[in-house]
Design an enzyme around this catalytic site. Structure first.
Site, mmCIF file in Angstrom:
data_model
loop_
_atom_site.group_PDB
_atom_site.id
_atom_site.type_symbol
_atom_site.label_atom_id
_atom_site.label_comp_id
_atom_site.label_asym_id
_atom_site.label_seq_id
_atom_site.Cartn_x
_atom_site.Cartn_y
_atom_site.Cartn_z
ATOM 1 N N SER A 46 0.824 -1.216 0.000
ATOM 2 C CA SER A 46 0.000 0.000 0.000
ATOM 3 C C SER A 46 0.855 1.261 0.000
ATOM 4 C CB SER A 46 -0.906 0.020 1.230
ATOM 5 O OG SER A 46 -1.828 -1.039 1.201
ATOM 6 N N HIS A 98 -3.156 0.563 -4.665
ATOM 7 C CA HIS A 98 -2.715 -0.592 -5.448
ATOM 8 C C HIS A 98 -3.212 -0.421 -6.889
ATOM 9 C CE1 HIS A 98 -1.433 -3.261 -2.028
ATOM 10 N NE2 HIS A 98 -2.143 -2.354 -1.385
ATOM 11 N N HIS A 131 -5.327 -9.278 -1.267
ATOM 12 C CA HIS A 131 -5.478 -9.508 0.166
ATOM 13 C C HIS A 131 -6.613 -10.486 0.430
ATOM 14 C CE1 HIS A 131 -3.787 -5.441 -0.363
ATOM 15 N NE2 HIS A 131 -3.126 -5.673 0.772
ATOM 16 N N TYR A 136 -8.616 -10.288 2.839
ATOM 17 C CA TYR A 136 -9.802 -9.545 3.281
ATOM 18 C C TYR A 136 -10.636 -9.006 2.113
ATOM 19 C CZ TYR A 136 -6.983 -5.237 2.688
ATOM 20 O OH TYR A 136 -6.193 -4.232 2.190
ATOM 21 N N GLU A 137 -10.084 -9.047 0.911
ATOM 22 C CA GLU A 137 -10.873 -8.665 -0.268
ATOM 23 C C GLU A 137 -11.842 -9.772 -0.674
ATOM 24 O OE1 GLU A 137 -8.487 -6.270 -3.351
ATOM 25 O OE2 GLU A 137 -6.921 -7.306 -2.203
ATOM 26 N N ALA A 187 2.989 -2.408 4.013
ATOM 27 C CA ALA A 187 2.790 -1.363 5.009
ATOM 28 C C ALA A 187 2.383 -2.057 6.302
ATOM 29 C CB ALA A 187 1.707 -0.396 4.554
ATOM 30 N N MET A 220 -1.614 -6.972 7.141
ATOM 31 C CA MET A 220 -2.699 -7.790 6.608
ATOM 32 C C MET A 220 -2.339 -8.468 5.287
ATOM 33 S SD MET A 220 -5.710 -4.973 7.261
ATOM 34 C CE MET A 220 -5.724 -4.000 8.782
ATOM 35 N N SER A 221 -1.059 -8.707 5.063
ATOM 36 C CA SER A 221 -0.635 -9.281 3.776
ATOM 37 C C SER A 221 0.655 -10.059 3.950
ATOM 38 C CB SER A 221 -0.442 -8.154 2.749
ATOM 39 O OG SER A 221 0.670 -7.340 3.131
ATOM 40 N N ASN A 251 2.450 3.282 10.949
ATOM 41 C CA ASN A 251 1.716 3.735 12.131
ATOM 42 C C ASN A 251 2.154 2.914 13.343
ATOM 43 O OD1 ASN A 251 -0.155 1.715 10.439
ATOM 44 N ND2 ASN A 251 -0.514 1.371 12.620
ATOM 45 N N HIS A 259 -6.276 4.279 7.025
ATOM 46 C CA HIS A 259 -5.631 3.932 5.758
ATOM 47 C C HIS A 259 -4.968 5.142 5.106
ATOM 48 C CE1 HIS A 259 -4.736 1.361 2.401
ATOM 49 N NE2 HIS A 259 -5.358 2.166 1.561
#
Length: 268
Positions: free
Chosen positions: A26, A57, A79, A81-82, A109, A207-208, A231, A243
């Site tokens: 990201s 992306h 991802h 989560y997609e 990220a 998350m990846s 972060n 995000h």
């Protein structure tokens, strides 16, 4: 999916034979513009290829030269989560193996779990914890691509990590080291979850990456992993993050990340 995708990408690549794959996380997609003599392939053009739906992306492959070496770059990843089944990521890496990819530089990220690792800095991934509850290698195995029970003792190649630490020292770029923990997402973690991850020994959370790494190791592809810290994990500081901050901090770190990747590819 694989056979048609392999054939289509091979035709587009013409005589190019990249051996190094670069996956951009990201906010890091602009690195793809640094590739010389580029051949661009939009994901939606590739037969049965998954699509990237997340902001930051771009959703395309770029093949070309980086420091005189042939590379293939993913501007946009997939991802879980997609809504993608984990095996989709395994199939994508099997396609890359069939195309001749031998090395993978994967970026992401991530949120810091330590106050001394600040947003805008970079972490070399030494190991990972798969906390997503999913694995791309589940299902029927094809020995043509990899073994039924791949070993993850050195998922992140030791020689690659040593080289990257030397490069960072020469370039005077702060490079932290640690363990990346993957959650499914898409929500940011609670403060209680962050405390639990710290107890588990994680250094950063995202998350990846883990599905790609599992799939790459399965395929016999050597892996280098880099996390851009965007972060602090929830509860470490008072500021709220989202995000948009992820993209902002990724852009801030992109110059240093670019230097590291350029020099690493040059020395391959």
């Amino acid at each position: 999916m694989m056979e048609n995708a392999i054939k289509y990408i091979q035709e587009k690549l013409n005589n190019h034979k990249p051996e190094t794959l670069i996956i951009l996380g990201s906010g890091l997609g602009d690195f793809g513009e640094e590739i010389e003599n580029p051949i661009s392939i939009d994901y939606h053009e590739i037969p049965s290829w998954p699509q990237s739906t997340v902001s930051g992306h771009k959703g395309r492959l770029i093949a070309g030269l980086l420091e005189g070496k042939e590379v293939l770059c993913m501007q946009g990843r997939f991802h879980l989560y997609e809504g993608y089944h984990p095996s989709v990521i395994k199939e994508v890496l099997c396609v890359f193996k069939a195309l001749g990819i031998k090395n993978m530089i994967v970026t992401n990220a991530a949120g810091s779990l330590k106050k001394e690792i600040a947003p805008g800095e970079i972490m070399l991934i030494e190991d990972h914890i798969n906390f997503s509850g999913q694995n791309p290698l589940v299902g029927k195995n094809d020995e043509k691509y990899g073994p039924r029970f791949p070993v993850m003792a050195e998922a992140y190649n030791l020689d690659f990590r040593t080289r990257m630490k030397d490069i960072a020292a020469k370039e005077k770029i702060t490079l932290h080291q640690g363990t990346y923990l993957m959650v499914l997402g898409p929500n940011f973690e609670t403060a209680a979850e962050i405390r639990a991850f710290q107890v588990l020994g994680a250094t950063a959370v995202g998350m990846s990456t883990v599905p790609e790494v599992l799939s790459a190791v399965y395929c016999g592809i050597k892996v280098l992993g880099l996390s851009v810290i965007t972060n602090y994990g929830t509860g470490l500081v008072q500021e709220f993050h989202g995000h948009s901050e992820t993209l902002q901090q990724a852009n801030r770190a992109s110059a240093n990340l670019s230097k590291l990747i350029h020099q690493f590819v040059k020395e391959l």
